[in-house]
Design an enzyme around this catalytic site. Sequence first.
Site, PDB file in Angstrom:
ATOM      1  N   GLY A 110       0.818  -1.221   0.000  1.00 13.40           N
ATOM      2  CA  GLY A 110       0.000   0.000   0.000  1.00 13.40           C
ATOM      3  C   GLY A 110       0.844   1.260   0.000  1.00 13.40           C
ATOM      4  O   GLY A 110       2.038   1.222  -0.301  1.00 13.40           O
ATOM      5  N   HIS A 157       4.489   1.638  -8.063  1.00 10.17           N
ATOM      6  CA  HIS A 157       3.561   0.494  -8.004  1.00 10.17           C
ATOM      7  C   HIS A 157       2.710   0.432  -9.271  1.00 10.17           C
ATOM      8  O   HIS A 157       2.400  -0.655  -9.771  1.00 10.17           O
ATOM      9  CB  HIS A 157       2.623   0.628  -6.798  1.00 10.17           C
ATOM     10  CG  HIS A 157       3.310   0.591  -5.466  1.00 10.17           C
ATOM     11  ND1 HIS A 157       3.390   1.692  -4.641  1.00 10.17           N
ATOM     12  CD2 HIS A 157       3.942  -0.415  -4.810  1.00 10.17           C
ATOM     13  CE1 HIS A 157       4.033   1.370  -3.532  1.00 10.17           C
ATOM     14  NE2 HIS A 157       4.389   0.099  -3.608  1.00 10.17           N
TER      15      HIS A 157
END
Length: 284
Positions: free
Chosen positions: A31, A37
């Site tokens: 996260g 990402h």
Amino acid sequence: MQYFKRIIDLHKYLSEARANGLTIGFAPTMGALHAGHMSLIHDSKQQNDRTICSIFVNPTQFNDPADLEKYPRTVAEDLDLLYDHACDVVFLPGVAEIYPQEGFHTPELDFEGLTDVMEGAFRPGHFAGVAKVVYRLLNIIRPDRLYMGQKDYQQWTIIHSMLDQLQLPIELVMCTTVREPDGLAMSSRNRRLTPEFREQAPILFESLSACLEAILEGSKDYRHLEKIAKEAILTAGLEPEYFQIADGYTLQVAHPAGLSKRLVICVAAWAGEVRLIDNLYLDL
Ligand code: AMP
């Protein structure tokens, strides 16, 4: 975009996808997502019919409890970003879902020195925790392809070795490191940098680049190059833990007279309270 917290619901989705002959790409994350990402999501979307991203802050890979506590958690923003990048599925398990009380069997693995150096030496137990969670997630998802970043080069080689040892039919894809315009590798931890350290942090990429250039220009004294880089990092106000020119496959200290087919230059340094890592590699 769909999201699941429970394995049972994810399994329903996956069996339907598989029954329809769809390929699955998987990007595990903790996260606090950023463009780095998203490059994993992008690559997976190009190569698979469905892309799954997991968000799980894995307690077993934190050797420092304070680091785990301070790890940024930004789930609402993460979901927005994944939605904007058209990720198909987000898996958001709780700790009990990943580590059930009755436990699960993790096979014995031999990483042949990959886990003893650099991150492994400075963060005891870290890679055992990484291998455990990735093994568990792969068992749940059984993807065709697994996407991981070059940013965590040592982690990549360890997971590569795990797939190899277990003969898992999963292709591991390395996604290039995404950087800020000044060269700083994007990281969830960057948001914890003070403005002063944020300004100095690009020294890591600068010293890696200078080292790589020196090697390309024929410099043979690797230990001297490491020393110069550490001094530059210290002068910028960061505290280096290691700056290592290593063999890109075994991760052991590289020597100019050695037979390395790939060199990787890895650095870890503290910028105040924040620990940063980065690397560059060079195929010879
Ligand atoms: P993390 O959430 O930090 O565990 O990272 C999840 C995945 O994203 C890992 O495979 C990382 O290597 C990858 N990753 C993190 N930062 C970057 C970046 N700046 N560029 C490319 N991949 C990254």
